[in-house]
Motif scaffolding. Structure first.
Motif, short mmCIF file in Angstrom:
data_model
loop_
_atom_site.label_atom_id
_atom_site.label_comp_id
_atom_site.label_asym_id
_atom_site.label_seq_id
_atom_site.Cartn_x
_atom_site.Cartn_y
_atom_site.Cartn_z
N ALA A 263 73.65 64.38 65.76
CA ALA A 263 74.23 63.54 64.71
C ALA A 263 73.18 63.03 63.73
N ASP A 264 71.94 62.90 64.18
CA ASP A 264 70.89 62.35 63.32
C ASP A 264 70.12 63.44 62.56
N TRP A 265 70.58 64.70 62.63
CA TRP A 265 69.90 65.76 61.89
C TRP A 265 70.04 65.52 60.40
N ASP A 266 68.91 65.51 59.68
CA ASP A 266 68.98 65.18 58.25
C ASP A 266 68.25 66.19 57.36
N ARG A 267 67.88 67.33 57.90
CA ARG A 267 67.19 68.32 57.07
C ARG A 267 68.21 69.27 56.45
N PRO A 268 68.05 69.60 55.17
CA PRO A 268 68.98 70.55 54.54
C PRO A 268 68.93 71.91 55.22
N LEU A 269 70.12 72.52 55.34
CA LEU A 269 70.23 73.85 55.93
C LEU A 269 70.36 74.90 54.85
N ASN A 270 69.67 76.01 55.04
CA ASN A 270 69.83 77.19 54.19
C ASN A 270 70.43 78.29 55.06
N CYS A 271 71.63 78.75 54.70
CA CYS A 271 72.32 79.72 55.54
C CYS A 271 72.52 81.02 54.76
N PHE A 272 72.57 82.12 55.51
CA PHE A 272 72.62 83.45 54.91
C PHE A 272 73.55 84.34 55.73
N VAL A 273 74.20 85.26 55.03
CA VAL A 273 74.99 86.32 55.67
C VAL A 273 74.41 87.64 55.19
N GLY A 274 73.79 88.37 56.10
CA GLY A 274 73.16 89.62 55.72
C GLY A 274 72.11 89.44 54.64
N GLY A 275 71.41 88.33 54.65
CA GLY A 275 70.37 88.06 53.67
C GLY A 275 70.87 87.39 52.40
N GLU A 276 72.20 87.32 52.18
CA GLU A 276 72.75 86.68 50.99
C GLU A 276 73.07 85.22 51.29
N PRO A 277 72.67 84.30 50.41
CA PRO A 277 72.90 82.88 50.69
C PRO A 277 74.38 82.51 50.67
N VAL A 278 74.76 81.64 51.58
CA VAL A 278 76.10 81.04 51.60
C VAL A 278 75.93 79.54 51.81
N VAL A 279 76.86 78.77 51.29
CA VAL A 279 76.78 77.32 51.40
C VAL A 279 77.59 76.89 52.62
N PRO A 280 76.95 76.28 53.61
CA PRO A 280 77.69 75.84 54.79
C PRO A 280 78.49 74.58 54.51
N ARG A 303 77.71 95.70 62.73
CA ARG A 303 76.95 94.52 63.15
C ARG A 303 76.47 93.75 61.92
N HIS A 304 76.66 92.43 61.94
CA HIS A 304 76.23 91.57 60.84
C HIS A 304 75.65 90.29 61.43
N ARG A 305 74.71 89.70 60.71
CA ARG A 305 74.09 88.47 61.20
C ARG A 305 74.30 87.32 60.24
N TYR A 306 74.62 86.18 60.82
CA TYR A 306 74.60 84.91 60.11
C TYR A 306 73.30 84.21 60.53
N THR A 307 72.61 83.63 59.58
CA THR A 307 71.34 82.96 59.85
C THR A 307 71.32 81.61 59.15
N CYS A 308 70.84 80.59 59.84
CA CYS A 308 70.60 79.29 59.23
C CYS A 308 69.16 78.86 59.52
N THR A 309 68.50 78.34 58.50
CA THR A 309 67.13 77.85 58.65
C THR A 309 67.02 76.46 58.02
N ALA A 310 65.98 75.76 58.39
CA ALA A 310 65.68 74.46 57.80
C ALA A 310 64.17 74.27 57.83
N ALA A 311 63.64 73.71 56.76
CA ALA A 311 62.19 73.50 56.68
C ALA A 311 61.74 72.52 57.75
N ALA A 312 60.57 72.81 58.33
CA ALA A 312 59.96 71.93 59.31
C ALA A 312 58.56 71.57 58.82
N GLN A 313 57.88 70.72 59.54
CA GLN A 313 56.53 70.35 59.16
C GLN A 313 55.59 71.55 59.30
N GLY A 314 54.51 71.53 58.54
CA GLY A 314 53.51 72.58 58.63
C GLY A 314 53.96 73.89 58.04
#
Length: 336
Positions: A263-280, A303-314
């Motif tokens: 619940a306390d997660w506050d970092r923006p998520l960047n999500c992709f479907v097959g490398g193309e950005p989608v807004v979650p 086969r297809h992949r959904y991917t979500c990333t978020a910036a971390a420190q470093g």
């Protein structure tokens, strides 16, 4: 071994999250200039990867050592294991000599009925690799699509391969899913037989992961550039507490994936479907942060992949990847 490992893993979930505990696993197939680009890197590219791993202070360790360090809660940041699927002859010809020169050990997942076939390593070359410290591991007996057959048949296939490997090699109960495909039913069945299983999706190797779909970073000509590969090697886990649906097998061409995060997660998520950005779609619920995403356009069977990333420190990224296996109605997709 497996029950002890899982008890250790459950204890690790209570540890403070301060220390870095995120290694990574690379997965190659062919090391050749004459094989399909989707499953190949050239010998020069492979040699360059090894040099860049050294130049960037990664420690290349045997796969069994990395798994043990994760299980025991030991620091394993910037540790990398190198694996190969299928056991192509080009591995013995081009890759293993480069690894041997550095004293680095690889794991080779082989399908038993392919040993000695055209363009494949034979039993003698596998034995020679094992004598030099490389692990020969289970990729099924027949390299079938296990999700397309009964669980019982798949368990027999894996057991048959393991019996053969155990008669020739020191081969722990590790399985690489053929085509990276699995299901919750298969994962439970193999777990009950004492196996750890390895998938084909990017992510960090850490204690709080699915030990029946351990992430490995697929490397081929399309995904061989160092900068994006470095980001994947440095990935940290995205703290996904639950995901839905349980299985990636579907006939939906625009399937929804739902993730539950703290619940306390506050970092923006960047999500992709097959490398193309989608807004979650992100909503705060009583039980945590709910994240929902789907493809913008219908996906073809396969086969297809959904991917979500978020910036971390470093300058690192938290990373989560999900594999869909989209059927065409009652029909399975053909391999490309």
């Amino acid at each position: 071994m497996f029950s002890k490992l899982m008890k250790t893993v459950m204890c690790l979930l209570c540890l403070a999250a301060g220390a870095a505990r995120a290694g990574s696993i690379l997965m190659y197939h062919h090391v050749s200039e004459t094989t399909p680009a989707a499953t190949s890197v050239s010998p020069d590219t492979f040699a360059r990867h090894l040099q860049l791993l050294e130049d960037n202070a990664f420690e290349v360790v045997p796969l069994t050592d990395l798994v043990a360090r994760v299980a025991e809660g030991l620091p394993h940041d910037r540790q990398v294991a190198i694996t190969f699927d299928d056991g192509y002859a080009s591995i013995a010809e081009h890759a293993l000599p480069l690894l041997d020169a550095r004293g680095w050990k690889a794991a080779i997942f082989v399908s038993v009925d392919q040993i000695g076939g055209a363009s494949m390593m034979d039993l003698d070359s596998l034995r020679a690799a094992a004598r030099r410290g490389h692990r020969i591991l289970n990729h099924g007996f027949s390299h079938d699509h296990m999700v397309r057959q009964s669980v019982a048949r798949s368990v027999v296939d894996v057991a048959r391969a393991q019996a053969f490997l155990a008669s020739h090699f020191d081969s722990p109960h590790y399985l690489a899913w053929p085509y990276g495909e699995s299901s919750p039913e298969l994962e439970r069945a193999l777990a009950s037989e004492g196996y750890l299983a390895f998938a084909q999706h990017t992510g960090a190797v850490h204690a709080d992961m699915n030990w029946q779909a351990i992430p490995r970073i697929a490397v081929n000509q399309r995904y061989a550039a160092w900068e994006p590969l470095y980001d994947k090697l440095m990935a940290l886990p995205l703290p996904v507490q639950a995901s839905s649906p349980a299985s990636g097998i579907t006939t939906d061409r625009r399937p929804w994936l739902e993730l539950l995060m703290p619940a306390d997660w506050d970092r923006p998520l960047n999500c992709f479907v097959g490398g193309e950005p989608v807004v979650p779609l992100v909503q705060r619920r009583e039980q945590g942060l709910q994240v929902r995403l789907r493809a913008a356009e219908p996906l073809a069977p396969g086969r297809h992949r959904y991917t979500c990333t978020a910036a971390a420190q470093g300058q690192r990224y938290h990373w989560f990847s999900w594999l869909w296996m989209i059927r065409d109605g009652d029909q399975w997709y053909a391999e490309p």
